[in-house]
Design an enzyme around this catalytic site. Sequence first.
Site, PDB file in Angstrom:
ATOM      1  N   ASP A  38      19.051  65.087   0.732  1.00 49.81           N
ATOM      2  CA  ASP A  38      20.003  64.236   0.024  1.00 49.81           C
ATOM      3  C   ASP A  38      20.897  63.509   1.029  1.00 49.81           C
ATOM      4  O   ASP A  38      21.690  64.148   1.732  1.00 49.81           O
ATOM      5  CB  ASP A  38      20.848  65.121  -0.913  1.00 49.81           C
ATOM      6  CG  ASP A  38      21.586  64.322  -1.966  1.00 49.81           C
ATOM      7  OD1 ASP A  38      21.574  63.088  -1.888  1.00 49.81           O
ATOM      8  OD2 ASP A  38      22.179  64.939  -2.869  1.00 49.81           O
ATOM      9  N   ASP A  39      20.740  62.198   1.149  1.00 51.47           N
ATOM     10  CA  ASP A  39      21.557  61.368   2.064  1.00 51.47           C
ATOM     11  C   ASP A  39      21.207  61.583   3.540  1.00 51.47           C
ATOM     12  O   ASP A  39      22.070  61.418   4.406  1.00 51.47           O
ATOM     13  CB  ASP A  39      23.062  61.673   1.925  1.00 51.47           C
ATOM     14  CG  ASP A  39      23.704  61.047   0.705  1.00 51.47           C
ATOM     15  OD1 ASP A  39      22.997  60.402  -0.084  1.00 51.47           O
ATOM     16  OD2 ASP A  39      24.929  61.217   0.542  1.00 51.47           O
ATOM     17  N   CYS A  67      21.447  57.659  -4.549  1.00 49.99           N
ATOM     18  CA  CYS A  67      20.695  58.832  -5.000  1.00 49.99           C
ATOM     19  C   CYS A  67      19.886  58.601  -6.266  1.00 49.99           C
ATOM     20  O   CYS A  67      18.661  58.743  -6.282  1.00 49.99           O
ATOM     21  CB  CYS A  67      21.641  60.013  -5.231  1.00 49.99           C
ATOM     22  SG  CYS A  67      22.613  60.458  -3.776  1.00 49.99           S
ATOM     23  N   ASP A 125      16.377  60.787   0.017  1.00 48.42           N
ATOM     24  CA  ASP A 125      16.536  59.781  -1.040  1.00 48.42           C
ATOM     25  C   ASP A 125      17.184  58.492  -0.553  1.00 48.42           C
ATOM     26  O   ASP A 125      17.053  57.445  -1.179  1.00 48.42           O
ATOM     27  CB  ASP A 125      17.287  60.355  -2.256  1.00 48.42           C
ATOM     28  CG  ASP A 125      18.670  60.888  -1.917  1.00 48.42           C
ATOM     29  OD1 ASP A 125      19.073  60.862  -0.736  1.00 48.42           O
ATOM     30  OD2 ASP A 125      19.358  61.370  -2.843  1.00 48.42           O
ATOM     31  N   ASN A 126      17.909  58.538   0.543  1.00 51.00           N
ATOM     32  CA  ASN A 126      18.475  57.319   1.151  1.00 51.00           C
ATOM     33  C   ASN A 126      19.015  57.673   2.525  1.00 51.00           C
ATOM     34  O   ASN A 126      19.117  58.851   2.884  1.00 51.00           O
ATOM     35  CB  ASN A 126      19.577  56.695   0.285  1.00 51.00           C
ATOM     36  CG  ASN A 126      20.627  57.667  -0.202  1.00 51.00           C
ATOM     37  OD1 ASN A 126      20.646  58.050  -1.373  1.00 51.00           O
ATOM     38  ND2 ASN A 126      21.492  58.114   0.694  1.00 51.00           N
TER      39      ASN A 126
END
Length: 533
Positions: free
Chosen positions: A37-38, A73, A308-309
């Site tokens: 995540d991130d 997200c 996700d990014n």
Amino acid sequence: APAALLQGLALAALLMLSPARAARQTRRPNVVLILTDDQDVCLGGMTPLKKTNALIAQMGITFLNAYVPSALCCPSRASILTGKYPHNHHVVNNTLEGNCSSKLWQKIQEPYTFPALLKSMCGYQTFFAGKYLNEYGAEDAGGVGHVPPGWSFWYALEKNSKYYNYTLSVNGKARRHGENYSVDYLTDVLANMSLDFLEYKSNFEPFFMMISTPAPHSPWTPAPQYTKSFQNVSAPRNSNFNIHGKNKHWLIRQAKTPMTNSSIQFLDDAYRKRWQTLLSVDDLIEKLVKKLELNGELDNTYIFYTSDNGFHTGQFSLPIDKRQLYEFDIKVPLLVRGPGVKPNQTNKMLVANIDLGPTILDIAGYDLNKTQMDGMSLLPLLRGDKNVTWRSDFLVEYQGEGYNGSDPTCPGLGPGVTHCFPDCVCEDSYNNTYACVRTLSTSWDLQYCEFDDREVFVEVYNLTADPHQINNIAKTIDQEILEKMNYRLMMLQSCSGATCRTPGVFDPGYRFDPRLMFSNHGVRARRFSAQSL
């Protein structure tokens, strides 16, 4: 004869003893998808993951140009699940109003996600553990009792990433966790649930696992044994760090340069803690790979590792966040190992997270022509097929978030901004709404972006000459390229399925008819007057 009889009995005994092993030999491959995540890749986000590098990257392939179509997200996760661009799955931001885990998403998109097809059409047992979508569990959308179609085993986090004091939906039943490290630290809980699944699942069906970690998302809570790690690490001081984003969209220009000492201290601290949280992900990967090996299943299992990014820490004087159109926010790690994937490879093809669903369905033997997905299967690239025709561009799109009223910390900025820091540097706004064509061909490494705001702002970067995207060349680049890019952007913004995979501006098969710009999309095409640049 007795010898032959003994051989026959031995063979029969062997088959009786290991039907599971016999089944494994002939079964379609298993797939594991680890989603962080991130986690950035441009600013050193993979550096702490030594075991992951050894167990996945060195045993398989690293995609050097892997991107997300939206650097946030919920839209990005929706793209992974559906294989679609945001304009086709309609998840535009992290709010229920933005379709994040909304009733509409549940009705229209969830039944057709790739895990739903794996389970219903391909006979896979499916396992989910971790963060799903930011608004999952919202009372207005069914609460944690809602289990999306396609999951045999469901251990999903309510709402956004946390490390302690969270609620999981365990197959639709709420389970509350506290703050005791040994039983509650979420990354470790996900590891243990994954190992339990591998221990107790059926041996007669292939499996798909999606493990979605909170790390390295805020609040960046490391496991206790890692709180002292990376004491001397700080955010990279690359050439776009702590500089004014001149010639950029107003949201970038409003950032204060140079940043305050407190902002720099804050982002350095965040950077360090992000790395610390990733050490537990590294441990999870090691446990998972060891368990697959122990089960005799590693050789028949594809393992995908991605995020996700991306993320930024001080680029163009924006303290910390994602959401922007630049490489540091849209580029992500993507590592894959599995059957037929040669070790220690890198691949420079332009790939996106909309390709993950088609790839995994392709691995499972599903006919991709039956789907409405916008992405492409990576399987030919994984196998190392020769003469693969591949894309040279893809679409990036984002719809900005903002409050109707002024941000209470920064009333002077007026309504429409959000995610503001104490010194009134804001990371998002309503009109931080943009779409880009990101092109990577043999001749061009280019990004072309248009903002949906009153000035119809345009940003263009030649990443061959300017990899840190400091100089916006919208006013100096050849007008014909601008027109072609404007037209290509309009085409991609209205594409669906196969039309998202048509030749890009610099491909041999590309066709450009300027007259089309003034028929189908006259309003948008007229953006291109001199004053708009």
